[in-house]
Design an enzyme around this catalytic site. Structure first.
Site, short mmCIF file in Angstrom:
data_model
loop_
_atom_site.label_atom_id
_atom_site.label_comp_id
_atom_site.label_asym_id
_atom_site.label_seq_id
_atom_site.Cartn_x
_atom_site.Cartn_y
_atom_site.Cartn_z
N HIS A 48 0.64 -1.20 -0.02
CA HIS A 48 -0.24 0.11 0.00
C HIS A 48 0.89 1.23 -0.08
O HIS A 48 0.14 2.48 -0.30
CB HIS A 48 -1.02 0.10 1.26
CG HIS A 48 -2.28 -0.89 1.02
ND1 HIS A 48 -2.10 -2.18 1.11
CD2 HIS A 48 -3.70 -0.55 0.67
CE1 HIS A 48 -3.25 -2.73 0.98
NE2 HIS A 48 -4.17 -1.62 0.58
N GLY A 49 2.23 1.14 0.72
CA GLY A 49 2.72 2.46 0.66
C GLY A 49 4.04 2.18 1.18
O GLY A 49 4.17 1.20 2.08
#
Length: 487
Positions: A324-325
């Site tokens: 996700h990041g």
């Protein structure tokens, strides 16, 4: 170009004209060009990356099908994984990796150590299209599907514009045959697709974007927040991120449905889940199933010792968080969900035994309601990790939970008024109604197996709500992209 832009409202009718008027044999060419144009509107300079990933995976699929030699097949798979994941790592995680290494060196050396930072622009949708190409290559390697011989069709599979930027992450066996099939305009598809698109716009514009400023007022000013503000902002963020992400998916599914193409279901009323395990079978279903098929099961899944199974779960959810990041907050968020899963499994027998002792059934409405509420609390608490801008902000926000503060402070911090509270409550009530409209039973039969139709009153309510919300946001100069475009 985003779904919630005027440019897209002009772009999509052009796509439909080519899709329905060009003969099936030649239709893939204009669709591919239009899909590339859609992506190029973000950053034409990064087009080379998606073309490179597409070319590498396409050639790899052809070569894999031409040999049965295990060592050669493994080498081809390894080269493809290194090439595709290497691009993803370099653009998304290089700075995160070097800064983490620098921090570790500084911690143990006692002296500051400056790492290398390239400050690269993150290509939009790179995590999504990379995983889509990898699923194709791995499936060809496993001999689950034949390699696609036509490069144009394969490139269209990778870049099909509705789901290119933020999913759902499609599987080749579902999307490729549909791209090749003839499609004629269908009133049923048009009505259903338009209805789903309209709900998607409602979720994004009338709920997510309306709520966003109140969420930002807390998470972007962590030191000024109070415990009540953090709790309310976290609950609102749970609604915001669901409406933002599922809104994108609804628009993507609706666009495709109008074209006669059925994308996979990606959300299924996740906040009605009665356990964290069930939540992940209802939230971002395409990613959850991807990790299950291509990481969890190859690691051994649950066909191993309990300890090894727990390790597998933690690996999958930690990697999911990192997907996700490039930030430790996402890693901790993923690891926390892995921890939830493990605790849930370990305590399942004891919890079910306790329910029996107090004279209730697992199917009783009281137990179901409690499990749904408690699951929402756990998920919402985890959203604090996800939304926090940094580790330091995360520490501040968590520390605020022990000092609630007053309701007067809450209103001042978040800028809430009576009218804004009424608007938010009405938006959430309408959200519940239309979510149920799309999936009345909450089952997993799939949105695209049904026809969604509104009465004239329901359609007008949706349209005017979206227009009113858009006017409010426009008058305030508020514009936003979809949250998952960052991933």
């Amino acid at each position: 170009m985003t779904f919630n832009s005027v440019a897209f409202l002009l772009f999509f009718p052009v796509v439909l004209l080519f899709h329905f008027l060009v003969p099936t044999k030649y239709r893939c060419v204009p669709l591919l060009i239009l899909s590339y144009y859609f992506y190029a509107c973000w950053n034409v300079g990064l087009m080379g990356l998606i073309i490179f990933t597409t070319a590498v995976s396409y050639v790899s699929g052809l070569l894999l099908e031409r040999t049965d030699k295990k060592s050669t097949r493994r080498l081809l798979l390894a080269i493809t994984l290194i090439a595709c994941l290497g691009v993803l790592f370099f653009y998304k995680y290089f700075d995160f990796f070097t800064s983490t290494v620098s921090s570790v060196i500084s911690l143990f050396s006692g002296a500051p150590f400056a790492g290398v930072s390239l400050e690269l622009i993150l290509p939009v949708g790179i995590s999504f299209y990379t995983f889509q190409t990898l699923s194709y290559v791995i499936d060809v390697y496993r001999k689950n599907i034949p390699a696609e011989k036509n490069f144009i069709y394969y490139a269209l599979f990778v870049t099909f514009f509705p789901q290119l930027v933020a999913g759902p992450i499609e599987r080749p066996e579902n999307l490729l045959p549909q791209l090749k099939a003839p499609h004629r305009f269908s009133k049923e598809n048009f009505v259903t697709g338009s209805a789903v698109m309209l709900i998607g716009y409602f979720k994004k514009i009338a709920v997510a974007d309306i709520i966003a400023p109140y969420v930002n007022s807390v998470f972007n000013n962590a030191s000024s927040a109070t415990g009540l503000a953090v709790i309310l902002a976290s609950c609102l963020f749970a609604v915001q991120i669901y409406c933002d992400f599922s809104g994108y998916t609804d628009i993507a599914i609706g666009c495709s449905r109008i074209m006669g193409i059925k994308l996979m279901q990606n959300f299924n009323r996740p906040y009605m889940s009665k356990s964290i395990k069930e939540f992940w079978s209802r939230w971002h279903i395409s990613l959850s199933s991807w990790f299950k098929d291509y990481l969890y099961i190859p690691l051994g899944g649950n066909r191993c010792s309990k300890l090894r199974n727990m390790i597998n779960i933690m690996i999958v959810f930690t990697v999911s968080g990192l997907w996700h990041g490039a930030n430790m907050t996402f890693v901790l968020w993923g690891a926390l969900h892995g921890f939830y899963q493990i605790i849930g499994r370990v305590t399942l027998k004891a919890r079910n035994g306790f329910i029996g002792k107090i004279g209730l059934s697992e199917e009783s409405s009281v137990i179901k309601a409690w499990r749904t509420f408690f699951t929402f609390v756990l998920v919402t608490f985890a959203w604090i990790f996800f939304r926090a801008n940094s580790i330091s902000d995360l520490g501040i926000l968590l520390s605020k939970l022990v000092s609630p503060g007053s309701f007067t402070e809450l209103g001042n911090i978040m800028g809430l008024t009576l009218s804004s509270c009424v608007v938010i409550i009405l938006a959430i009530v309408l959200l519940g109604f239309f979510d149920r409209k799309m999936n009345p039973t909450g089952s997993f039969e799939g949105l695209n197996d049904k026809t969604i139709a509104f009465s004239v009153g329901e359609a007008m309510l949706l349209i005017w709500t979206v227009l009113a919300a858009w006017f409010i946001l426009y008058s305030k100069g508020v514009s936003s992209t979809f949250i998952y475009f960052r991933f």
